[in-house]
Structures are given as C-alpha cells and as structure tokens.
Design a protein around this motif. Structure first.
Motif, PDB file in Angstrom:
ATOM      1  N   MET A 195       0.855  -1.175   0.000  1.00 11.49           N
ATOM      2  CA  MET A 195       0.000   0.000   0.000  1.00 11.49           C
ATOM      3  C   MET A 195       0.901   1.238   0.000  1.00 11.49           C
ATOM      4  SD  MET A 195      -3.011   1.075   2.686  1.00 11.49           S
ATOM      5  CE  MET A 195      -4.207  -0.078   2.085  1.00 11.49           C
ATOM      6  N   ASN A 196       0.533   2.223  -0.797  1.00  7.08           N
ATOM      7  CA  ASN A 196       1.326   3.448  -0.810  1.00  7.08           C
ATOM      8  C   ASN A 196       0.658   4.513   0.058  1.00  7.08           C
ATOM      9  OD1 ASN A 196      -0.665   4.776  -2.328  1.00  7.08           O
ATOM     10  ND2 ASN A 196       0.302   4.249  -4.252  1.00  7.08           N
ATOM     11  N   TRP A 197       1.399   5.587   0.302  1.00 13.57           N
ATOM     12  CA  TRP A 197       0.900   6.590   1.237  1.00 13.57           C
ATOM     13  C   TRP A 197      -0.337   7.296   0.712  1.00 13.57           C
ATOM     14  CZ3 TRP A 197       1.705   6.459   6.099  1.00 13.57           C
ATOM     15  CH2 TRP A 197       1.097   7.437   6.878  1.00 13.57           C
ATOM     16  N   ASP A 198      -0.461   7.489  -0.593  1.00 13.77           N
ATOM     17  CA  ASP A 198      -1.653   8.141  -1.146  1.00 13.77           C
ATOM     18  C   ASP A 198      -2.917   7.368  -0.784  1.00 13.77           C
ATOM     19  OD1 ASP A 198      -0.254  10.239  -2.300  1.00 13.77           O
ATOM     20  OD2 ASP A 198       0.039   9.150  -4.187  1.00 13.77           O
ATOM     21  N   ARG A 199      -2.842   6.049  -0.831  1.00 16.59           N
ATOM     22  CA  ARG A 199      -4.002   5.219  -0.470  1.00 16.59           C
ATOM     23  C   ARG A 199      -4.295   5.317   1.021  1.00 16.59           C
ATOM     24  NH1 ARG A 199      -3.849  -0.565  -2.757  1.00 16.59           N
ATOM     25  NH2 ARG A 199      -5.978  -0.496  -1.967  1.00 16.59           N
ATOM     26  N   ILE A 200      -3.245   5.355   1.833  1.00 14.48           N
ATOM     27  CA  ILE A 200      -3.437   5.486   3.279  1.00 14.48           C
ATOM     28  C   ILE A 200      -4.102   6.822   3.585  1.00 14.48           C
ATOM     29  CG2 ILE A 200      -2.221   5.796   5.483  1.00 14.48           C
ATOM     30  CD1 ILE A 200      -0.197   3.708   4.412  1.00 14.48           C
ATOM     31  N   GLU A 201      -3.597   7.883   2.967  1.00 14.60           N
ATOM     32  CA  GLU A 201      -4.161   9.213   3.196  1.00 14.60           C
ATOM     33  C   GLU A 201      -5.622   9.267   2.757  1.00 14.60           C
ATOM     34  OE1 GLU A 201      -2.826  13.851   2.518  1.00 14.60           O
ATOM     35  OE2 GLU A 201      -1.894  12.287   1.309  1.00 14.60           O
ATOM     36  N   GLY A 202      -5.923   8.664   1.629  1.00 10.15           N
ATOM     37  CA  GLY A 202      -7.288   8.665   1.121  1.00 10.15           C
ATOM     38  C   GLY A 202      -8.253   7.842   1.949  1.00 10.15           C
ATOM     39  N   ASN A 203      -7.739   6.840   2.629  1.00  5.74           N
ATOM     40  CA  ASN A 203      -8.570   5.949   3.452  1.00  5.74           C
ATOM     41  C   ASN A 203      -8.273   6.130   4.938  1.00  5.74           C
ATOM     42  OD1 ASN A 203      -9.867   4.519   1.265  1.00  5.74           O
ATOM     43  ND2 ASN A 203      -7.873   3.593   0.878  1.00  5.74           N
ATOM     44  N   TRP A 204      -7.894   7.337   5.332  1.00  4.50           N
ATOM     45  CA  TRP A 204      -7.425   7.579   6.695  1.00  4.50           C
ATOM     46  C   TRP A 204      -8.422   7.119   7.753  1.00  4.50           C
ATOM     47  CZ3 TRP A 204      -3.163   7.778   9.064  1.00  4.50           C
ATOM     48  CH2 TRP A 204      -3.071   8.260  10.351  1.00  4.50           C
ATOM     49  N   LYS A 205      -9.704   7.356   7.550  1.00  4.97           N
ATOM     50  CA  LYS A 205     -10.695   6.974   8.567  1.00  4.97           C
ATOM     51  C   LYS A 205     -10.699   5.474   8.800  1.00  4.97           C
ATOM     52  CE  LYS A 205     -13.611  10.926   7.893  1.00  4.97           C
ATOM     53  NZ  LYS A 205     -14.286  11.641   8.904  1.00  4.97           N
ATOM     54  N   GLN A 206     -10.460   4.687   7.752  1.00  9.46           N
ATOM     55  CA  GLN A 206     -10.412   3.237   7.904  1.00  9.46           C
ATOM     56  C   GLN A 206      -9.065   2.772   8.463  1.00  9.46           C
ATOM     57  OE1 GLN A 206     -11.358   4.688   4.890  1.00  9.46           O
ATOM     58  NE2 GLN A 206     -13.546   4.359   5.093  1.00  9.46           N
ATOM     59  N   VAL A 207      -8.002   3.475   8.136  1.00  3.39           N
ATOM     60  CA  VAL A 207      -6.648   3.054   8.503  1.00  3.39           C
ATOM     61  C   VAL A 207      -6.266   3.489   9.918  1.00  3.39           C
ATOM     62  CG1 VAL A 207      -4.205   3.334   7.867  1.00  3.39           C
ATOM     63  CG2 VAL A 207      -5.910   3.063   6.093  1.00  3.39           C
ATOM     64  N   ARG A 208      -6.895   4.520  10.417  1.00 11.58           N
ATOM     65  CA  ARG A 208      -6.465   5.081  11.694  1.00 11.58           C
ATOM     66  C   ARG A 208      -6.528   4.082  12.848  1.00 11.58           C
ATOM     67  NH1 ARG A 208      -9.797  10.193  13.358  1.00 11.58           N
ATOM     68  NH2 ARG A 208      -9.369   9.553  15.477  1.00 11.58           N
ATOM     69  N   GLN A 218      10.042   3.432  11.284  1.00  5.76           N
ATOM     70  CA  GLN A 218       8.886   2.691  11.783  1.00  5.76           C
ATOM     71  C   GLN A 218       7.688   2.858  10.848  1.00  5.76           C
ATOM     72  OE1 GLN A 218       7.872   3.450  15.872  1.00  5.76           O
ATOM     73  NE2 GLN A 218       9.962   3.107  16.578  1.00  5.76           N
ATOM     74  N   VAL A 219       7.450   4.081  10.393  1.00  8.62           N
ATOM     75  CA  VAL A 219       6.325   4.342   9.489  1.00  8.62           C
ATOM     76  C   VAL A 219       6.549   3.622   8.159  1.00  8.62           C
ATOM     77  CG1 VAL A 219       5.114   6.126   8.173  1.00  8.62           C
ATOM     78  CG2 VAL A 219       5.642   6.502  10.587  1.00  8.62           C
ATOM     79  N   ASP A 220       7.759   3.710   7.627  1.00  3.46           N
ATOM     80  CA  ASP A 220       8.063   3.030   6.348  1.00  3.46           C
ATOM     81  C   ASP A 220       7.846   1.520   6.475  1.00  3.46           C
ATOM     82  OD1 ASP A 220       8.719   5.425   5.136  1.00  3.46           O
ATOM     83  OD2 ASP A 220      10.876   5.168   5.384  1.00  3.46           O
ATOM     84  N   SER A 221       8.303   0.935   7.569  1.00  2.52           N
ATOM     85  CA  SER A 221       8.135  -0.494   7.792  1.00  2.52           C
ATOM     86  C   SER A 221       6.661  -0.848   7.911  1.00  2.52           C
ATOM     87  CB  SER A 221       8.881  -0.898   9.070  1.00  2.52           C
ATOM     88  OG  SER A 221       8.652  -2.247   9.368  1.00  2.52           O
ATOM     89  N   TRP A 222       5.902  -0.042   8.625  1.00  2.00           N
ATOM     90  CA  TRP A 222       4.475  -0.281   8.793  1.00  2.00           C
ATOM     91  C   TRP A 222       3.758  -0.225   7.448  1.00  2.00           C
ATOM     92  CZ3 TRP A 222       0.260   3.134   8.223  1.00  2.00           C
ATOM     93  CH2 TRP A 222      -0.950   2.646   8.700  1.00  2.00           C
ATOM     94  N   VAL A 223       4.097   0.761   6.620  1.00  2.00           N
ATOM     95  CA  VAL A 223       3.464   0.902   5.308  1.00  2.00           C
ATOM     96  C   VAL A 223       3.775  -0.308   4.435  1.00  2.00           C
ATOM     97  CG1 VAL A 223       3.473   2.245   3.159  1.00  2.00           C
ATOM     98  CG2 VAL A 223       3.361   3.423   5.346  1.00  2.00           C
ATOM     99  N   ARG A 224       5.012  -0.779   4.461  1.00  2.00           N
ATOM    100  CA  ARG A 224       5.400  -1.954   3.671  1.00  2.00           C
ATOM    101  C   ARG A 224       4.595  -3.184   4.090  1.00  2.00           C
ATOM    102  NH1 ARG A 224      10.533   0.045   4.277  1.00  2.00           N
ATOM    103  NH2 ARG A 224      10.991  -1.350   5.996  1.00  2.00           N
ATOM    104  N   ASN A 225       4.288  -3.293   5.361  1.00  2.00           N
ATOM    105  CA  ASN A 225       3.566  -4.463   5.875  1.00  2.00           C
ATOM    106  C   ASN A 225       2.047  -4.362   5.763  1.00  2.00           C
ATOM    107  OD1 ASN A 225       5.886  -5.905   6.628  1.00  2.00           O
ATOM    108  ND2 ASN A 225       6.072  -4.683   8.477  1.00  2.00           N
ATOM    109  N   MET A 226       1.557  -3.236   5.305  1.00  2.00           N
ATOM    110  CA  MET A 226       0.098  -3.050   5.180  1.00  2.00           C
ATOM    111  C   MET A 226      -0.436  -3.882   4.043  1.00  2.00           C
ATOM    112  SD  MET A 226      -1.474  -1.049   7.316  1.00  2.00           S
ATOM    113  CE  MET A 226      -2.907  -0.530   6.428  1.00  2.00           C
TER     114      MET A 226
END
Length: 65
Positions: free
Chosen positions: A1-14, A57-65
């Motif tokens: 998952m890339n950061w644009d998708r995380i940002e767009g789905n923030w309410k679900q990802v938080r 930590q954030v980069d690792s978390w994003v890679r594992n999403m």
C-alpha cells in the motif's frame, strides 16, 4: 500500500495506526488527517525517539500493510 491510499482511506486506517502506536490519542489521529509528516512528528513526540527512527517505523508499517 502506498501513502496516497493510506491518506485517502485515513478513517479506515487510523485504527490500525492506533494498534501499531498505542500512545497516539484519538485527537492526535484526527489532527494528523493522513499526513505522513504529521504522523512521524507525533510518533517522535509520544515515544521520545529521533525523526529517523520514527520514519523507519512508518516506512516499515506501510510496507507491511
């Protein structure tokens, strides 16, 4: 998952963000609004770690999403 998708789905990802970094409050997550720089800054603040470590930590978390 890339950061644009995380940002767009923030309410679900938080919830997953809060599971990973439990010291972040609901208010923190509301203020972050999916912005990566804000997330890194709050992790730094709450956990007392260096910016580089928080970014790793954030980069690792994003890679594992």
């Amino acid at each position: 998952m890339n950061w644009d998708r995380i940002e767009g789905n923030w309410k679900q990802v938080r919830g997953k963000v809060q599971q990973q970094w439990g010291k972040l409050t609901d208010d923190d997550l509301t203020r972050i609004e999916g912005r990566r720089v804000e997330l890194v800054g709050k992790i730094q603040e709450r956990y007392g770690i260096a910016k580089d470590e928080a970014e790793k930590q954030v980069d690792s978390w994003v890679r594992n999403m």
